[in-house]
Scaffold this active site. Structure first.
Site, short mmCIF file in Angstrom:
data_model
loop_
_atom_site.label_atom_id
_atom_site.label_comp_id
_atom_site.label_asym_id
_atom_site.label_seq_id
_atom_site.Cartn_x
_atom_site.Cartn_y
_atom_site.Cartn_z
N SER A 149 -49.21 114.69 34.73
CA SER A 149 -48.93 115.31 33.42
C SER A 149 -48.37 116.73 33.52
O SER A 149 -47.82 117.23 32.55
CB SER A 149 -50.19 115.32 32.55
N ASP A 156 -53.75 123.55 26.39
CA ASP A 156 -54.96 122.79 26.09
C ASP A 156 -55.97 123.10 27.19
O ASP A 156 -55.80 124.07 27.93
CB ASP A 156 -54.66 121.29 25.93
N HIS A 193 -53.77 122.13 30.71
CA HIS A 193 -52.37 122.40 31.02
C HIS A 193 -51.94 123.78 30.55
O HIS A 193 -52.25 124.17 29.42
CB HIS A 193 -51.47 121.35 30.35
#
Length: 367
Positions: free
Chosen positions: A50, A340, A343
């Site tokens: 991600s 978040d 990240h």
């Protein structure tokens, strides 16, 4: 004050906003990376999780998604695209720095235009890891399956530009792999002690073996300039601080030690691969040191908050927990290192890339 004669001439006839846009476009297409005179980088190819997925997970069923607000709040058009941040993420910033294009598109997008193929695409899948079990747990595209996608890409590229040009693009391009954090933070540490098959030493050995198999697979498919990102300080991610950092939400030492163990073994494996794979260039990017510098002294980099994310409380929110109804989402993400609980923000990614890209370029392109 000195006035450049050419700019003065145009500024008297063309609105300033237009001049600034033209200057920005010129700068972007030229790129800011310093390469040797005889070197060109036609394309960038991204593999991993991600941190670098620009939206592949949008196109199949998995819970690991971010194609909804407030993700993408500061992206072009304020659009949530499946990037796990408020704006651009490293693949976009890398192609921007090289002056190749503005964004690195996801390969799984069914509407991917053919003209994007010669300048690079993205195969990364949020939730992936070097351990095949990690990708199975999250129902995402494993690292070995990402290699299969690259094989598909090569066939599609050859059909589009011909074999000779396709071969040159594959040989001359930049490849990057970013994975491993899900393996340790999720698969290993979230497995109850009594049911673990491995201790940390043997599990990191397994990850390094898998990473090595992946890199050798990429080499067999034609990659010659490959950068691999070491693990960041996992114990300092807001989510790990919240879950395992105690009342003070301190960085979690055992997570950071695990990341350092992985990185040390990865460096050793890269030395071996440099000797065994003819004509390969492998660059190690020290994500641990680069991010830890920012976390330990955020004010020096223009941040105020480094121990929680902007989205919601910033303590645990990521994927579907970070949504448009999350209470308390910050109004100014530029004050935060993290978007978040897992990240970084676009601003933090830009700083990290600035710290890392010089050495990557030197190791891959300078003799």
């Amino acid at each position: 004050m000195y006035h450049h004669p050419v700019l003065s001439f145009f500024s008297s006839r063309i609105p300033l906003q237009v001049i600034l846009i033209v200057v920005a476009l010129i700068c972007r297409t030229q790129g800011r990376v310093s390469l040797p005179d005889n070197v060109t980088v036609p394309a960038v190819f991204m593999f991993g999780d991600s941190i670098v997925d620009t939206g592949n997970n949008n196109f199949f069923k998995t819970v690991v998604k971010s194609n909804f607000p407030p993700y993408g709040r500061d992206f072009i058009g304020g659009k949530a695209t499946g990037r796990f941040s408020n704006g651009k993420i490293p693949p976009d910033l890398i192609v921007e720095e090289f002056g190749i294009k503005e964004l690195l598109p996801p390969f799984l997008d069914p509407s991917l235009p053919l003209h994007e193929l010669p300048t690079g695409v993205n195969f990364a899948s949020s939730g992936a890891g070097y351990d095949p079990l990690t990708s199975k747990l999250f129902l995402v595209v494993s690292m070995s399956d990402q290699l299969q996608l690259f094989s598909q890409y090569k066939r599609r590229l050859t059909n589009f530009v011909g074999q000779k040009r396709a071969h040159k693009i594959v040989a001359d391009s930049l490849y990057m792999a970013v994975a491993g954090s899900n393996d340790l933070a999720e698969t290993y540490f979230h497995t109850p002690l009594e049911t673990r098959k491995y201790n940390l030493h043997s599990y990191t050995d397994l990850l390094i073996t898998s990473a090595s198999v992946f890199l050798q697979g990429l080499y067999k498919l034609g990659a010659r300039r490959i950068s691999i990102l070491g693990l960041t300080p996992l114990g300092c991610l807001p989510s790990q601080r919240t879950v395992s950092g105690g009342e003070k939400r301190a960085c979690v030492k055992r997570f950071n030690d695990a990341a350092k163990m992985f990185n040390s073994k990865l460096l050793s494996e890269l030395k071996v691969l440099r000797k065994t794979l003819p004509h390969v260039r492998l660059a190690y990017a020290d994500g641990y040191g680069a991010l830890m510098d920012i976390i330990q002294a955020p004010q020096e980099y223009g941040f105020i908050i480094a121990d929680r994310g902007c989205c919601g409380t910033g303590l645990v929110e990521t994927t579907f927990l970070c949504n448009q109804w999350s209470p308390g989402t910050c109004s100014n993400s530029s004050q935060f290192v993290f978007w978040d609980s897992y990240h970084p923000t676009e601003k933090a990614y830009r700083i990290l890339l600035h710290k890392l890209l010089g050495k990557i370029v030197h190791d891959l392109f300078h003799h």
